[in-house]
Design a protein around this motif. Structure first.
Motif, PDB file in Angstrom:
ATOM      1  N   LEU A 277       6.526   6.495  -5.867  1.00  0.00           N
ATOM      2  CA  LEU A 277       6.018   6.500  -7.238  1.00  0.00           C
ATOM      3  C   LEU A 277       6.976   7.254  -8.159  1.00  0.00           C
ATOM      4  O   LEU A 277       7.150   6.887  -9.313  1.00  0.00           O
ATOM      5  CB  LEU A 277       4.615   7.109  -7.280  1.00  0.00           C
TER       6      LEU A 277
ATOM      7  N   ARG B  19       0.834  -1.204   0.000  1.00  0.00           N
ATOM      8  CA  ARG B  19       0.000   0.000   0.000  1.00  0.00           C
ATOM      9  C   ARG B  19       0.867   1.253   0.000  1.00  0.00           C
ATOM     10  O   ARG B  19       0.583   2.214  -0.704  1.00  0.00           O
ATOM     11  CB  ARG B  19      -0.936   0.026   1.217  1.00  0.00           C
TER      12      ARG B  19
ATOM     13  N   GLU C 131       2.835   1.742  -3.451  1.00  0.00           N
ATOM     14  CA  GLU C 131       2.060   2.083  -4.641  1.00  0.00           C
ATOM     15  C   GLU C 131       1.253   3.354  -4.474  1.00  0.00           C
ATOM     16  O   GLU C 131       0.511   3.728  -5.377  1.00  0.00           O
ATOM     17  CB  GLU C 131       1.165   0.920  -5.059  1.00  0.00           C
ATOM     18  N   SER C 132       1.397   4.034  -3.352  1.00  0.00           N
ATOM     19  CA  SER C 132       0.631   5.270  -3.187  1.00  0.00           C
ATOM     20  C   SER C 132       1.466   6.461  -2.713  1.00  0.00           C
ATOM     21  O   SER C 132       0.997   7.588  -2.800  1.00  0.00           O
ATOM     22  CB  SER C 132      -0.532   5.057  -2.213  1.00  0.00           C
ATOM     23  N   HIS C 133       2.696   6.245  -2.243  1.00  0.00           N
ATOM     24  CA  HIS C 133       3.444   7.391  -1.730  1.00  0.00           C
ATOM     25  C   HIS C 133       4.188   8.108  -2.862  1.00  0.00           C
ATOM     26  O   HIS C 133       4.881   7.475  -3.651  1.00  0.00           O
ATOM     27  CB  HIS C 133       4.444   6.955  -0.646  1.00  0.00           C
ATOM     28  N   PRO C 134       4.031   9.445  -2.929  1.00  0.00           N
ATOM     29  CA  PRO C 134       4.622  10.204  -4.044  1.00  0.00           C
ATOM     30  C   PRO C 134       6.110   9.915  -4.252  1.00  0.00           C
ATOM     31  O   PRO C 134       6.549   9.783  -5.398  1.00  0.00           O
ATOM     32  CB  PRO C 134       4.421  11.659  -3.626  1.00  0.00           C
TER      33      PRO C 134
ATOM     34  N   PHE D 168       9.799   4.993  -8.907  1.00  0.00           N
ATOM     35  CA  PHE D 168       9.286   3.939  -9.782  1.00  0.00           C
ATOM     36  C   PHE D 168       9.178   4.432 -11.229  1.00  0.00           C
ATOM     37  O   PHE D 168       9.603   3.748 -12.168  1.00  0.00           O
ATOM     38  CB  PHE D 168       7.913   3.530  -9.218  1.00  0.00           C
ATOM     39  N   THR D 169       8.636   5.646 -11.422  1.00  0.00           N
ATOM     40  CA  THR D 169       8.482   6.129 -12.796  1.00  0.00           C
ATOM     41  C   THR D 169       9.852   6.463 -13.408  1.00  0.00           C
ATOM     42  O   THR D 169      10.057   6.241 -14.595  1.00  0.00           O
ATOM     43  CB  THR D 169       7.551   7.347 -12.894  1.00  0.00           C
TER      44      THR D 169
END
Lengths: 355, 355
Positions: free
Chosen positions: B302, B293, B296-299, B305-306
């Motif tokens: 993410l 959780r 996949e939700s913390h700025p 990841f990007t």
């Protein structure tokens, strides 16, 4: 806490959820609840395309004509009207109607006034183009998600009720899990599925019909800041909107690379063509899976998502929502008259084999 | 393309994957392959804690002593040494050892030289603190992921082989799906699970033992830029590292709110204490689900990841990897001597009921 999947659509699963049974979403969200007698609905995107200021008045007249047609015993239960400028610089006006059953829409399309108007050779000489993109998902083929509980827009207008807090949101994969069909089906297109031109020639203009394929996904993802006051208004206009536009422009211009057939960020307008403080994105995808992959990996979408996570519990008048569907090929209509060849499903469609 | 789950660990599923059968990852990644006779392994985090420059030399001496202990018939197959300053400003040195079976580690811990050293009352009067955080996941309880194929770090050093391109990566949920156990188990902690102080009093210093619970998740997530040259070096130092530090600091300082019991971003050092261009994060989580959780939700995560998605196909010398495990309560040891009460698993542990 209840399931996004309505009781009468719940069945034994062969595909498990992604999260454990005791998953708790981080904030509340809601879905629309349709009457149990609704089995399949129709979403009709009825477009008018024009180029340049000179033809704008004629386009608006055509829009008014389409809206007038809707006032019919078999017309849609609800509609709204939008405008956007597409990647090729054309103005597009779309009247979006929702029918609570496809038979009504079929009767409406076949009614003398509508059919004569659409089939008339006058359409070929009008100074504007037209299109119809109509899909009819069954109730197990679509899902909704609202950050509010009243006056549901879009397909929500067909819904008589709103759910309580639902469980299936706040994690990647929850969109899929809100589809009743996801309990047992992957909703994948056939492996060799393509869009095909079945009549006409997009480059030549005139009438073009495109055949879709099973499980094309359609998302309408909306933002309504009409009633938002500060600081919510700035939150939307300064933090969310610029990133949203960036992401949607990316899909408009690069969609073919990621499985997005068509992407239009549209703005609601009144009947005089004046913009309202309400937009939505209309995206057609090769599959729900392609939409998932993009949404969970593209920087712009992730940025919107994390902003939404931060502010979700404080939203007051800013209305954010989406509706996503898949449909069978037989329940899809994609027809164009004198639209430029990059319009809608024409862009990625292959010519028929015998052409 | 092969499964991340090794052939001998594949079994009929009761929990389905998140993605369709024909899912194709966007770039290649690899996992370690252990010999089939390996059934359970041990990861031992052996720490020395000091405060202020005055005690640094003593801490390094203690580190050297621990490293000397490892040179033993039942010592670990592989180890590395790290340093970090924790949220309370203490220096922490951790010797991290990997054993290919827990019996060896048990024998090592029970060997006269190691046991006498750890149990000695001298440890209570040393000017530094000590800790041991040791978990022994079975092979179905851990997964690895490497963006490279040689000289696997961490638990990878126990692996005799590397996989071909694996399928389970590039989407949220793939970490879980690389665990062999995920085929049939959710790897959730008991609903009322808590960390408990079973002996000692963290506030008083001295010896403290913390009991864990089933399915605590442990992630080691590494970055090795020792051999990276421009432009890869700048990519790491300017684009990835600042966001990484931000995210890991967040977890260090706010972990309790999101289910992260302990988070340490550590830097590899040589035996003289000099920093190497290699770091990893060590995170203990209440559950794999809480880790999912957050990730996949913390700025910050993410953003990392990007960035990784953008550059994954071009990585050359920059080595990024992770290993994640869950373990049974009976396979966990959390022991502290004279560490500050915010150290490791002490921070979130409740006093025993009878204290």
């Amino acid at each position: 806490m209840e399931s996004a999947i309505d009781t009468h659509l719940t069945c034994p699963r062969s595909i498990s959820r992604r999260v454990p049974d005791d998953y708790q979403p981080p904030f509340p969200m809601w879905v629309g609840r349709a009457d149990t007698e609704i089995e399949q609905i129709t979403m009709g995107y009825l477009g008018v395309q024009s180029h340049g200021e000179a033809h704008r008045a004629q386009a608006l007249t055509a829009v008014a004509e389409i809206v007038a047609h809707l006032d019919h015993p078999h017309g849609p239960s609800h509609h709204d009207v939008t405008h956007h400028v597409d990647g090729e610089g054309y103005d597009n006006f779309i009247v979006v109607g929702y029918w609570a059953d496809p038979q009504s829409c079929t009767r409406w399309l076949g009614s003398p006034e509508v059919d004569r108007w659409w089939s008339s050779d006058d359409r070929l000489t009008d100074p504007v183009g037209y299109f119809r993109e109509i899909v009819s998902p069954r109730v197990d083929q679509f899902e909704t998600l609202y950050a509010f509980q009243d006056r549901l827009p879009g397909v929500g207008a067909l819904m008589s009720d709103i759910s309580g807090d639902i469980n299936e949101h706040g994690y990647w994969g929850s969109m899929r899990e809100r589809f009743p069909l996801s309990q047992n089906e992957w909703m994948q297109p056939p492996r060799d599925a393509t869009l095909r031109i079945v009549s006409g020639d997009p480059a030549a203009g005139g009438r073009v019909v495109v055949a879709g394929h099973d499980n094309i996904a359609l998302i309408r993802s909306g933002q309504d800041w009409r009633e938002a006051v500060e600081p919510e208004r700035s939150l939307y206009l300064d933090e969310i909107q610029p990133t949203l536009h960036q992401g949607m422009d990316f899909l408009r211009d690069n969609g073919a690379d990621v499985g997005c057939y068509s992407n239009r960020l549209v703005r609601n307008i009144d009947l005089d063509g004046r913009p309202l403080d309400e937009t939505y994105n209309i995206g057609h995808w090769r599959s729900l899976e392609k939409l998932e992959r993009w949404a969970e990996s593209h920087p712009t979408h992730l940025r919107i998502f994390t902003t939404f996570f931060k502010v979700a519990t404080e939203l007051d008048k800013l209305r954010l929502y989406h509706e996503v569907s898949v449909s069978d090929a037989q329940d899809q209509i994609f027809e164009y008259i004198n639209c430029h060849p990059g319009t809608g499903m024409m862009r990625d469609a292959s010519p028929a084999a015998n052409q």
